[in-house]
Enzyme design. Sequence first.
Site, PDB file in Angstrom:
ATOM      1  N   GLY A  20     115.889  67.107 107.204  1.00  0.00           N
ATOM      2  CA  GLY A  20     114.639  67.439 106.603  1.00  0.00           C
ATOM      3  C   GLY A  20     114.749  68.181 105.544  1.00  0.00           C
ATOM      4  O   GLY A  20     113.560  68.741 104.929  1.00  0.00           O
ATOM      5  N   GLY A  21     115.837  68.897 105.289  1.00  0.00           N
ATOM      6  CA  GLY A  21     116.087  69.628 103.990  1.00  0.00           C
ATOM      7  C   GLY A  21     116.021  69.269 102.484  1.00  0.00           C
ATOM      8  O   GLY A  21     115.764  69.895 101.688  1.00  0.00           O
ATOM      9  N   SER A 149     117.950  50.727 106.478  1.00  0.00           N
ATOM     10  CA  SER A 149     118.426  50.493 104.966  1.00  0.00           C
ATOM     11  C   SER A 149     118.124  49.071 104.928  1.00  0.00           C
ATOM     12  O   SER A 149     118.650  48.169 105.559  1.00  0.00           O
ATOM     13  CB  SER A 149     119.575  51.155 104.980  1.00  0.00           C
ATOM     14  OG  SER A 149     120.088  50.853 103.648  1.00  0.00           O
ATOM     15  N   TYR A 162     128.492  52.331 106.741  1.00  0.00           N
ATOM     16  CA  TYR A 162     126.936  52.965 106.719  1.00  0.00           C
ATOM     17  C   TYR A 162     126.047  51.509 106.835  1.00  0.00           C
ATOM     18  O   TYR A 162     125.106  51.700 107.895  1.00  0.00           O
ATOM     19  CB  TYR A 162     126.705  53.446 105.404  1.00  0.00           C
ATOM     20  CG  TYR A 162     125.324  53.632 105.038  1.00  0.00           C
ATOM     21  CD1 TYR A 162     124.790  54.694 105.413  1.00  0.00           C
ATOM     22  CD2 TYR A 162     124.348  52.750 104.170  1.00  0.00           C
ATOM     23  CE1 TYR A 162     123.247  55.097 105.139  1.00  0.00           C
ATOM     24  CE2 TYR A 162     123.185  52.949 104.170  1.00  0.00           C
ATOM     25  CZ  TYR A 162     122.498  54.329 104.414  1.00  0.00           C
ATOM     26  OH  TYR A 162     121.344  54.299 104.159  1.00  0.00           O
ATOM     27  N   ALA A 165     126.094  50.605 110.891  1.00  0.00           N
ATOM     28  CA  ALA A 165     125.145  51.571 111.335  1.00  0.00           C
ATOM     29  C   ALA A 165     123.691  51.124 111.131  1.00  0.00           C
ATOM     30  O   ALA A 165     123.113  51.403 112.185  1.00  0.00           O
ATOM     31  CB  ALA A 165     125.617  53.125 111.192  1.00  0.00           C
TER      32      ALA A 165
END
Length: 255
Positions: A20-21, A149, A162, A165
Site C-alpha cells: 500500500g505504500g 493482471s 509473474y 502467478a
Amino acid sequence: MSQIASYPSLNNKTVFITGGGTGIGAVMVERFCQQGAKVAFVDLVVDKSLALCSTLKGQYQHDPLFLECDIRDASALKESINTFQQKLGDISVLINNAADDTRHQADTLSEDAWDNYMAINLRPCFFATQEIIPQMQRLGGGSIINMGSVSWRKKQTCMPAYTTAKAAIEGLSRTMAATYGKDNVRVNTLIPGWVMTERQMTRWLNPDIVQEVQESQCIKKTLQPDDIANAALFLASEDSNMLTGQSIIVDAGWA
C-alpha cells in the site's frame, strides 16, 4: 481526482492492503480512507509509506496505519495482520495488491528466482486469506480482492513467472470463493490493464509504447490508479454483495 461515489457500507470497516505504500496500492489507501474506512497496509518501501501516512494524517475520519513487512515471510505477514486486528478490530476487506513485475526471460530464469516471484506474487494471497478468514467469519462476511493482471491474457513473454502467478490468482480466487461463500465471504480478482504508475513510467514505458497501448484499447485514454481504485471500492462495498468468484477486468478494452 474527485471522489466519484460514496459507499456508506465502508464507513468504519477495517481494510488491509498489501503493497500500500506506492502505486495503485497507495491510491487505494487514500481512497478507502476517504470512505471513512480504517485502513492498514504493509510494504517494504518504508520512506514512501511513512510519507503517505504523514500526508493523510488528520485528513479523514481515520488515519492509515503502516507496518514494514516482507510478505515473502508468511509468519511476518500473519503477525502484521494480527497486529492490525488488535489495533483496529477484525478485518472485513483484504486487498492482496503487492506484486513484482520486474522483467525476466524464460531461458535464463533460475529456480531461486522462480521461487522468489511466486513468494511475492502468489503465496501471500493464500496465506493472508488463510489468516483473515476467521476474522471475516466472526464478522459474518467480508470481501477479498486479489489483484490479477492482463499480462498473461495478452500472452506477454517478458515475465513468465509473474504471468504464471497472476494466472494462478484467478484460480485461487474461484476456489476460495467456493470454499467460503457459506460464510458470506466474497472473493474476486481485480485485473488492471497497463496502469501508468510511477514505476511503470520510469522503468518500462516511453511515449511510443503509451501511444501503442492506447491505440489497442477500445477507450483511447491512459489508465490511472484511480480507475482501479474505483473498482476496488465497489468490490469491497455491500453494493457488490452478490458478486463473487469473478474476474473483473479494468483495462479500457485492451485485452
